[in-house]
Design a protein around this motif. Structure first.
Motif, mmCIF file in Angstrom:
data_model
loop_
_atom_site.group_PDB
_atom_site.id
_atom_site.type_symbol
_atom_site.label_atom_id
_atom_site.label_comp_id
_atom_site.label_asym_id
_atom_site.label_seq_id
_atom_site.Cartn_x
_atom_site.Cartn_y
_atom_site.Cartn_z
ATOM 1 N N ILE A 1 3.440 65.420 22.223
ATOM 2 C CA ILE A 1 2.160 65.498 21.697
ATOM 3 C C ILE A 1 1.178 65.935 22.977
ATOM 4 O O ILE A 1 0.804 65.039 23.816
ATOM 5 C CB ILE A 1 1.533 64.410 21.166
ATOM 6 C CG1 ILE A 1 2.570 64.034 19.990
ATOM 7 C CG2 ILE A 1 0.151 64.577 20.469
ATOM 8 C CD1 ILE A 1 2.005 62.563 19.095
ATOM 9 N N PRO A 2 0.768 67.096 23.361
ATOM 10 C CA PRO A 2 0.156 67.645 24.369
ATOM 11 C C PRO A 2 -1.295 66.827 24.654
ATOM 12 O O PRO A 2 -1.651 66.510 25.810
ATOM 13 C CB PRO A 2 -0.090 69.082 24.186
ATOM 14 C CG PRO A 2 1.107 69.488 23.194
ATOM 15 C CD PRO A 2 1.265 68.323 22.637
ATOM 16 N N LEU A 3 -1.723 66.455 23.485
ATOM 17 C CA LEU A 3 -3.053 65.596 23.196
ATOM 18 C C LEU A 3 -3.033 64.369 24.101
ATOM 19 O O LEU A 3 -4.025 63.959 25.030
ATOM 20 C CB LEU A 3 -3.413 65.552 22.053
ATOM 21 C CG LEU A 3 -4.845 64.649 21.862
ATOM 22 C CD1 LEU A 3 -6.091 65.457 22.470
ATOM 23 C CD2 LEU A 3 -5.065 64.243 20.476
ATOM 24 N N ILE A 4 -1.994 63.700 24.075
ATOM 25 C CA ILE A 4 -1.766 62.533 24.584
ATOM 26 C C ILE A 4 -1.836 62.757 26.132
ATOM 27 O O ILE A 4 -2.482 61.866 26.909
ATOM 28 C CB ILE A 4 -0.522 61.732 24.444
ATOM 29 C CG1 ILE A 4 -0.501 61.480 23.040
ATOM 30 C CG2 ILE A 4 -0.187 60.656 25.068
ATOM 31 C CD1 ILE A 4 0.802 60.931 22.278
ATOM 32 N N GLU A 5 -1.063 63.689 26.962
ATOM 33 C CA GLU A 5 -1.200 63.853 28.252
ATOM 34 C C GLU A 5 -2.552 64.432 28.748
ATOM 35 O O GLU A 5 -3.052 64.136 29.883
ATOM 36 C CB GLU A 5 -0.295 64.909 28.611
ATOM 37 C CG GLU A 5 0.022 64.923 29.945
ATOM 38 C CD GLU A 5 1.263 65.794 30.328
ATOM 39 O OE1 GLU A 5 1.267 66.098 31.551
ATOM 40 O OE2 GLU A 5 2.075 65.761 29.570
ATOM 41 N N VAL A 6 -3.208 65.294 27.869
ATOM 42 C CA VAL A 6 -4.666 65.579 28.047
ATOM 43 C C VAL A 6 -5.516 64.489 28.275
ATOM 44 O O VAL A 6 -6.413 64.429 29.103
ATOM 45 C CB VAL A 6 -5.032 66.597 27.043
ATOM 46 C CG1 VAL A 6 -6.725 66.933 27.385
ATOM 47 C CG2 VAL A 6 -4.279 67.907 27.130
ATOM 48 N N LEU A 7 -5.438 63.575 27.514
ATOM 49 C CA LEU A 7 -6.450 62.611 27.486
ATOM 50 C C LEU A 7 -5.922 61.379 28.239
ATOM 51 O O LEU A 7 -6.753 60.297 28.680
ATOM 52 C CB LEU A 7 -6.397 61.776 26.106
ATOM 53 C CG LEU A 7 -7.103 62.758 24.850
ATOM 54 C CD1 LEU A 7 -7.041 61.956 23.700
ATOM 55 C CD2 LEU A 7 -8.622 63.163 25.407
ATOM 56 N N THR A 8 -4.646 61.484 28.875
ATOM 57 C CA THR A 8 -4.232 60.290 29.867
ATOM 58 C C THR A 8 -4.076 60.781 31.196
ATOM 59 O O THR A 8 -4.987 60.526 31.973
ATOM 60 C CB THR A 8 -3.100 59.587 29.382
ATOM 61 O OG1 THR A 8 -1.937 60.457 29.189
ATOM 62 C CG2 THR A 8 -3.303 58.814 27.999
ATOM 63 N N THR A 9 -3.226 61.661 31.328
ATOM 64 C CA THR A 9 -2.822 62.178 32.741
ATOM 65 C C THR A 9 -3.998 62.910 33.299
ATOM 66 O O THR A 9 -4.338 62.720 34.359
ATOM 67 C CB THR A 9 -1.602 62.849 32.888
ATOM 68 O OG1 THR A 9 -0.597 62.204 32.178
ATOM 69 C CG2 THR A 9 -1.210 63.432 34.146
ATOM 70 N N TYR A 10 -4.956 63.960 32.355
ATOM 71 C CA TYR A 10 -5.786 64.734 32.806
ATOM 72 C C TYR A 10 -7.072 64.249 32.334
ATOM 73 O O TYR A 10 -7.926 65.040 31.949
ATOM 74 C CB TYR A 10 -5.597 66.224 32.377
ATOM 75 C CG TYR A 10 -4.161 66.542 32.922
ATOM 76 C CD1 TYR A 10 -3.914 67.151 34.451
ATOM 77 C CD2 TYR A 10 -2.933 66.463 32.266
ATOM 78 C CE1 TYR A 10 -3.011 67.370 34.923
ATOM 79 C CE2 TYR A 10 -1.851 66.979 32.754
ATOM 80 C CZ TYR A 10 -1.637 67.361 34.222
ATOM 81 O OH TYR A 10 -0.558 67.700 34.812
ATOM 82 N N TYR A 11 -7.452 62.747 32.228
ATOM 83 C CA TYR A 11 -8.778 62.438 31.589
ATOM 84 C C TYR A 11 -9.801 63.019 32.632
ATOM 85 O O TYR A 11 -11.046 62.979 31.812
ATOM 86 C CB TYR A 11 -8.630 60.838 31.376
ATOM 87 C CG TYR A 11 -8.761 60.133 32.501
ATOM 88 C CD1 TYR A 11 -9.860 59.789 33.067
ATOM 89 C CD2 TYR A 11 -7.447 59.823 33.223
ATOM 90 C CE1 TYR A 11 -9.758 58.855 34.574
ATOM 91 C CE2 TYR A 11 -7.304 58.959 34.224
ATOM 92 C CZ TYR A 11 -8.464 58.457 34.780
ATOM 93 O OH TYR A 11 -8.472 57.740 36.088
ATOM 94 N N LYS A 12 -9.717 62.928 33.700
ATOM 95 C CA LYS A 12 -10.976 63.226 34.620
ATOM 96 C C LYS A 12 -11.099 64.622 34.635
ATOM 97 O O LYS A 12 -12.399 65.170 34.346
ATOM 98 C CB LYS A 12 -10.558 63.202 36.218
ATOM 99 C CG LYS A 12 -10.413 61.729 36.556
ATOM 100 C CD LYS A 12 -10.055 61.470 37.987
ATOM 101 C CE LYS A 12 -10.149 59.947 38.255
ATOM 102 N NZ LYS A 12 -9.681 59.773 39.831
ATOM 103 N N GLU A 13 -10.217 65.740 34.540
ATOM 104 C CA GLU A 13 -10.487 67.035 34.149
ATOM 105 C C GLU A 13 -11.054 67.143 32.706
ATOM 106 O O GLU A 13 -12.080 68.246 32.457
ATOM 107 C CB GLU A 13 -9.112 67.566 34.106
ATOM 108 C CG GLU A 13 -8.477 67.760 35.666
ATOM 109 C CD GLU A 13 -7.866 66.456 36.075
ATOM 110 O OE1 GLU A 13 -7.172 66.686 37.241
ATOM 111 O OE2 GLU A 13 -7.730 65.621 35.174
ATOM 112 N N THR A 14 -10.505 66.425 31.785
ATOM 113 C CA THR A 14 -10.866 66.499 30.413
ATOM 114 C C THR A 14 -12.556 66.259 30.448
ATOM 115 O O THR A 14 -13.264 66.811 29.897
ATOM 116 C CB THR A 14 -10.317 65.783 29.313
ATOM 117 O OG1 THR A 14 -9.021 66.254 29.677
ATOM 118 C CG2 THR A 14 -10.798 65.742 27.880
ATOM 119 N N LEU A 15 -13.003 64.975 31.123
ATOM 120 C CA LEU A 15 -14.172 64.633 30.816
ATOM 121 C C LEU A 15 -15.042 65.482 31.679
ATOM 122 O O LEU A 15 -16.389 66.050 31.077
ATOM 123 C CB LEU A 15 -14.655 63.181 31.457
ATOM 124 C CG LEU A 15 -15.792 62.590 31.678
ATOM 125 C CD1 LEU A 15 -16.366 62.512 30.251
ATOM 126 C CD2 LEU A 15 -15.703 61.312 32.297
#
Length: 427
Positions: free
Chosen positions: A226-240
């Motif tokens: 589930i790509p969303l999980i990695e976006v919100l965890t590993t890349y949470y700084k980039e996402t915010l």
């Protein structure tokens, strides 16, 4: 990936991607320019203000559906490919726009009419939420390291084309048809045009080369379920940071491109035809300036142009609204539209390019789609309503500027985590 397949030329890649995206945005923003006619057809009320406000609320609801589309279609694009995702969004947008054009009025079928229009608008938003991520990702992945900004700028340019042609269709209709005919049935014509052009866009897009298949084959064991999980965890700084950055772009865009023409009509009481031309001018500047601003960011970097654009709009937006409210005129409105839309596009192209650059390929579409649709869905879709409410709350006709200033200022915090990406190779 089939290595024997002839690779499509850069020009055709840009054309195929931006044509479809431009058509989707044409369909998407038609509602904004024709909101008055839609209000009378589907949301009748004894108070005309209530009718138009209801129409604008449904316009905003379409943006609320964007995050859902971003998650669903972004996941699909990262797992199955950019091309099939783009084809899906194209079909959904075309069908939902056709539904708006064909649905009988409230007088004909009663409450079913506004329900159908609301559902169609939600599908439009769902489609738009997935389209931008898939198409922008494909554009950036087609590019070379030295011209990703130029390629990404065509995404913004296609949005300008959609705005331009949507505004011009209204200008054309009100000048060639009697007002009664436009209200009765003429406003439906632009909503039906997309079904004629759609097969052309689908054919051209079918010639695109997929940009991600070899990555899945090479990293199948590492790719997230589930790509969303990695976006919100590993890349949470980039996402915010990406959400903050996009807030500072979507609020000025909505206020400058869509609210100013309505502001000219409803607040300044300027001529409707000239007011719609103001929106067309903004679209034309975006159409031309998108690739140029992107190319500029390839040379000087993304961060300087984004920050400079945000700061300039922060300093100029209140004086612009103050001058318009104090000395309303068509000429002043045109001048302000030219200045503000030019400054806005300088930051828009590097902003849309930097977002896919901060994510690795296997979650890139999900990350970009989520960031963009959350920022636009929450802060952009209801900008027209918020701007109008601020005027009512404060009694200050220049109050919409406060919303723009807040959004641009907030976006500057994104630079804490987002580094310069223009000279780096994509992961």
């Amino acid at each position: 990936m089939d290595r024997t397949k002839k690779k499509i030329s850069p020009a055709k890649a840009i054309l195929a991607t931006t044509l479809g995206n431009g058509l989707e945005f044409f369909d998407l923003v038609l509602y904004a320019f024709f909101a008055t006619y839609i209000a009378k057809a589907y949301f009748p009320a004894s108070d005309p203000l209530v009718s138009i406000m209801t129409s604008f609320m449904i316009f905003g609801m379409g943006y609320l559906a964007r995050p859902i589309g971003a998650l669903v279609i972004g996941h699909y694009a990262d797992k199955k490919g950019r091309k099939p995702a783009m084809t899906l969004t194209f079909l959904l947008m075309g069908l939902s726009t056709l539904v708006i054009g064909l649905t009988p009025s409230y007088q004909s079928i009663g409450i079913a009419a506004p329900i159908i229009i609301t559902l169609a608008r939600l599908v439009q938003g769902f489609s738009a939420g997935g389209e931008l991520g898939a198409s922008t990702t494909l554009l950036v992945e087609y590019a070379k390291p030295h011209n990703r900004g130029f390629y990404g700028g065509w995404q913004v340019s296609s949005q300008g084309a959609g705005n331009l042609f949507a505004a011009m269709t209204l200008v054309l209709l009100v000048n060639v048809m009697p007002a009664e005919s436009v209200q009765d049935w003429g406003w439906r014509i632009p909503f039906l045009l997309g079904i004629v052009i759609a097969p052309i866009g689908l054919y051209i897009r079918s010639k695109l080369e997929e940009t991600a298949t070899h990555t899945w084959q090479a990293t199948e064991d590492k790719a997230p379920k589930i790509p969303l999980i990695e976006v919100l965890t590993t890349y949470y700084k980039e996402t915010l940071s990406g959400i903050l950055l996009t807030i500072g772009g979507t609020i000025p865009h909505m206020i400058i491109m869509f609210y100013l023409p309505n502001y000219a009509i409803s607040i300044l009481k300027l001529d409707t035809g000239y007011s719609m031309l103001i929106g067309a001018i903004g679209g034309l500047i975006t159409l031309i300036g998108g690739p140029l601003a992107g190319m500029w960011s390839d040379n000087v970097g993304r961060r300087p142009l984004i920050a400079g654009s945000r700061l300039a709009i922060t300093l100029l937006i209140y004086p612009a609204f103050y001058l318009l409210s104090s000395y309303p005129s068509v000429h002043l409105m045109f001048a302000i539209m030219i200045v503000l839309s030019t400054i806005n596009i300088i930051g828009a192209s590097p902003s849309i390019t930097i977002l896919p650059e901060i994510y690795p390929r296997h979650v890139r579409t999900t990350g970009l789609s989520l960031v963009y649709s959350v920022a636009v869905g929450i802060f952009g879709g209801f900008s027209l309503s918020i701007a109008t409410y601020l005027i009512k709350l404060t009694g200050n006709a220049a109050a919409p500027a406060f919303y723009v200033i807040a959004g641009c200022s907030l976006s500057l915090f994104a630079f804490i985590f987002i580094k310069e990406t223009s000279k780096e190779r994509l992961n």
